[in-house]
Scaffold this motif. Structure first.
Motif, PDB file in Angstrom:
ATOM      1  N   HIS A 167       0.845  -1.200   0.086  1.00 51.48           N
ATOM      2  CA  HIS A 167      -0.180  -0.197  -0.106  1.00 51.48           C
ATOM      3  C   HIS A 167       0.991   1.200  -0.030  1.00 51.48           C
ATOM      4  N   GLN A 204      -2.596   7.942  -2.403  1.00 50.19           N
ATOM      5  CA  GLN A 204      -2.432   6.989  -1.649  1.00 50.19           C
ATOM      6  C   GLN A 204      -3.131   5.617  -2.504  1.00 50.19           C
ATOM      7  N   GLU A 205      -1.999   4.438  -2.514  1.00 43.60           N
ATOM      8  CA  GLU A 205      -2.587   3.353  -3.160  1.00 43.60           C
ATOM      9  C   GLU A 205      -2.819   2.179  -1.951  1.00 43.60           C
TER      10      GLU A 205
END
Length: 181
Positions: free
Chosen positions: A125, A147-148
């Protein structure tokens, strides 16, 4: 020590950041206006106080770190997404700031492990760093990221997934999705 972040809403604009003891926070907490929202992070060492009337602290994009105020070699970093949602608060040293800038990733310094910490190394993440900002007084840094996945190690998009009411009870914030660890 706690980190207290004041913000004009969530998502919103950062107004102030202060470090204080639990006792100082308890004195302040009981004097807050009744209509503020108080969010507690997953580790319960950072509090986000949100109210739309809080004024925005002027933040400027920085490319060097000369004017920053480090304490014991560290500076607080507030990480927010491109919409302004505060995702987390951590610390950086000069090396992690330089690496973040050079690699365009959220990189921090873990106080508990006493080492550099690349967000997403174990979870996948990651945070793609868009901008590094700071107030003119250099008291903290803001990473603006794409943000992943989850920012929180608990699997939530933001570490501020619980709201604390006036009596101290913490409730999940339905707007903050659980994405899995």
């Amino acid at each position: 020590m706690l980190t207290i972040i004041w913000a004009g809403g969530q998502p919103g604009k950062i107004s102030e950041l202060r470090r204080m003891t639990q006792e100082e926070w308890e004195r302040i907490r009981h004097d807050l206006p009744t209509n503020v929202k108080t969010y507690i992070d997953c580790d319960e060492d950072t509090v986000l106080i949100s109210h739309p009337d809080f004024s925005e602290k002027e933040l400027v994009e920085i490319s060097d770190f000369d004017g920053l105020k480090f304490s014991d070699g560290l500076i607080p970093v507030v990480t927010k997404d491109e919409k302004g949602l505060v995702l987390m608060q951590a610390f950086s040293n000069l090396e992690s700031l330089e690496l973040s800038k050079n690699e365009s990733l959220g990189i921090y310094f873990s106080r508990s492990r006493n080492q550099l910490w690349r967000k997403g190394d174990t979870s996948g993440h990651i945070q793609k760093l868009k901008r590094i900002l700071a107030p003119k007084d250099g008291s903290f840094v803001v990473y603006e990221v794409a943000q992943e996945g989850a920012a929180c190690h608990e699997g939530y998009y933001s570490c501020f997934f619980r709201e604390q009411d006036r009596s101290g009870i913490k409730n999940l914030v339905p707007e903050i999705p659980f994405l899995g660890k």
